[in-house]
Design an enzyme around this catalytic site. Sequence first.
Site, short mmCIF file in Angstrom:
data_model
loop_
_atom_site.label_atom_id
_atom_site.label_comp_id
_atom_site.label_asym_id
_atom_site.label_seq_id
_atom_site.Cartn_x
_atom_site.Cartn_y
_atom_site.Cartn_z
N ASP A 31 0.87 -1.18 0.00
CA ASP A 31 0.00 0.00 0.00
C ASP A 31 0.90 1.23 0.00
O ASP A 31 1.89 1.27 0.72
CB ASP A 31 -0.89 -0.01 1.25
CG ASP A 31 -2.10 0.91 1.13
OD1 ASP A 31 -3.23 0.42 1.23
OD2 ASP A 31 -1.90 2.13 0.94
N GLY A 36 -4.40 4.92 2.85
CA GLY A 36 -4.44 3.86 3.86
C GLY A 36 -3.68 4.23 5.13
O GLY A 36 -3.02 5.25 5.21
N ASP A 51 4.28 1.42 -4.31
CA ASP A 51 3.32 1.70 -5.38
C ASP A 51 3.03 0.42 -6.16
O ASP A 51 3.94 -0.36 -6.43
CB ASP A 51 3.94 2.75 -6.31
CG ASP A 51 2.92 3.32 -7.26
OD1 ASP A 51 2.21 2.54 -7.92
OD2 ASP A 51 2.85 4.57 -7.35
N ALA A 72 -5.84 -1.99 -4.42
CA ALA A 72 -5.21 -0.66 -4.49
C ALA A 72 -5.85 0.15 -5.61
O ALA A 72 -5.92 -0.30 -6.75
CB ALA A 72 -3.71 -0.81 -4.74
N SER A 115 -16.26 -2.43 -9.24
CA SER A 115 -17.27 -1.56 -8.64
C SER A 115 -18.60 -1.59 -9.37
O SER A 115 -18.65 -1.66 -10.61
CB SER A 115 -16.73 -0.13 -8.65
OG SER A 115 -17.75 0.77 -8.28
N TYR A 139 -13.66 7.28 -12.79
CA TYR A 139 -13.48 6.16 -11.85
C TYR A 139 -14.14 4.90 -12.42
O TYR A 139 -13.52 3.83 -12.44
CB TYR A 139 -14.09 6.52 -10.50
CG TYR A 139 -14.18 5.34 -9.54
CD1 TYR A 139 -13.03 4.80 -8.96
CD2 TYR A 139 -15.41 4.76 -9.24
CE1 TYR A 139 -13.11 3.72 -8.10
CE2 TYR A 139 -15.49 3.68 -8.37
CZ TYR A 139 -14.34 3.16 -7.80
OH TYR A 139 -14.41 2.08 -6.95
P1 NAD Z 1 -9.47 2.86 0.32
O1 NAD Z 1 -9.09 4.17 -0.30
O2 NAD Z 1 -9.68 2.80 1.77
O3 NAD Z 1 -8.41 1.74 -0.08
C1 NAD Z 1 -7.59 1.83 -1.23
C2 NAD Z 1 -6.16 1.63 -0.77
O4 NAD Z 1 -5.31 1.64 -1.92
C3 NAD Z 1 -5.67 2.76 0.15
O5 NAD Z 1 -5.15 2.20 1.34
C4 NAD Z 1 -4.59 3.47 -0.66
O6 NAD Z 1 -3.56 3.98 0.16
C5 NAD Z 1 -4.13 2.35 -1.58
N1 NAD Z 1 -3.54 2.83 -2.83
C6 NAD Z 1 -4.00 3.83 -3.64
N2 NAD Z 1 -3.17 3.98 -4.67
C7 NAD Z 1 -2.17 3.07 -4.55
C8 NAD Z 1 -1.00 2.75 -5.30
N3 NAD Z 1 -0.70 3.42 -6.42
N4 NAD Z 1 -0.20 1.77 -4.87
C9 NAD Z 1 -0.48 1.10 -3.71
N5 NAD Z 1 -1.57 1.36 -2.94
C10 NAD Z 1 -2.40 2.33 -3.36
O7 NAD Z 1 -10.78 2.36 -0.44
P2 NAD Z 1 -11.71 1.09 -0.15
O8 NAD Z 1 -13.06 1.60 0.02
O9 NAD Z 1 -11.08 0.20 0.85
O10 NAD Z 1 -11.65 0.38 -1.58
C11 NAD Z 1 -10.83 -0.75 -1.84
C12 NAD Z 1 -11.11 -1.24 -3.26
O11 NAD Z 1 -12.48 -1.60 -3.39
C13 NAD Z 1 -10.83 -0.20 -4.34
O12 NAD Z 1 -10.27 -0.86 -5.45
C14 NAD Z 1 -12.21 0.33 -4.68
O13 NAD Z 1 -12.27 0.80 -6.01
C15 NAD Z 1 -13.04 -0.93 -4.49
N6 NAD Z 1 -14.44 -0.60 -4.19
C16 NAD Z 1 -14.77 -0.02 -3.00
C17 NAD Z 1 -16.11 0.28 -2.75
C18 NAD Z 1 -16.55 0.93 -1.46
O14 NAD Z 1 -17.73 1.27 -1.35
N7 NAD Z 1 -15.68 1.10 -0.47
C19 NAD Z 1 -17.08 0.02 -3.72
C20 NAD Z 1 -16.68 -0.55 -4.93
C21 NAD Z 1 -15.36 -0.87 -5.14
#
Ligand code: NAD
Length: 314
Positions: A31, A36, A51, A72, A115, A139
Amino acid sequence: MQFLVTGGAGFLGGALVHRLVSLGHSVRVLDDLSAGDPARLPPQASFMRGDVNDLPRLWTLLHDVECVYHLAARVSVSESVRYPREYNAVNVGGTVSLLEAVRDVGVRRLVLASSGAIYGDQPLQPLRESLTPLPLSPYAVSKLAAEQYVGLIGRLASLETVCLRIFNAYGPGQQLPVTHPPVIPHFLHQVLGQGSLVVHGSGAQTRDFVYVDDVVDALVAAATAPDVNQRVINVGSGAETSVNDLVRQIEAITGREAHVLRVNEQDSGVSRMCADLTLARELLGWTPQTFLQEGLRRTLVSDERFAARPVSDQ
Ligand code: NAD
């Protein structure tokens, strides 16, 4: 099993890592901490800041991994409208980088957190996976492109892949960024702090809110389910809740009256969202267990940002 979870220090990733560790699995987390927080990880997980586009780092982390969860991503619809290049680089580019590394190293299965946003505005509800996607934001486009790359490179590289289209997840620990807060923690925060709730449009627009533990159940099932290769599967609650209804439920659970500001907007986003869960039941043997009222209650009592505030018994 040995897992790698990208984005594992985020909201869903952190909950998933806790569950995998409690099931006795070994878990590595990658991460970049752009959103995060490593403090949410259990001590048994091995964390590396980095990354998802960093191939050498991925090669190292993927050694002996059987299943990769790819979470991520940049996750805000509204932010993606302002920064589409960034969303493309991380959500599409990062997925392709990971797929290259997975192909090079040889991993059995990859599970993508996709998503429900991919569906866009559809007249037919509930939303079945066979519908033609109508993404309405960078997105949503980035998630659709990621799904396509996962399916294609999976086929070319004989890697098992499955994409879970997660709807509006919520629960304890969900981030509350000032510029683009997710609706449930934002509304809870505002009602408890006696602030205003801004409702765009009529408030009749609906969403499918799915509790974090249910999402984690589906992710866990996707790692080992036998007939999911190349499949795209909805993960929602299967229930449709309007924004007005959400406000009423939040009033009931907090025992506070919401001060609602209505903003007349033509575009209040997608008008209806409700996941069809037939495939999830058939392929993952999964059904959601937590209704919205119970999920809201658990969020209030388990999230320290809300737990200190008085909650009604209703
Ligand atoms: P979040 O932002 O809490 O988690 C995403 C994580 O990815 C973060 O910890 C961030 O630091 C990390 N990240 C971002 N860019 C990065 C990179 N370049 N390299 C490494 N790490 C990176 O979001 P979440 O709600 O936990 O979502 C997690 C996944 O689920 C995502 O892919 C999101 O698109 C998908 N999702 C979430 C929801 C929701 O309602 N929460 C709905 C549909 C899909």
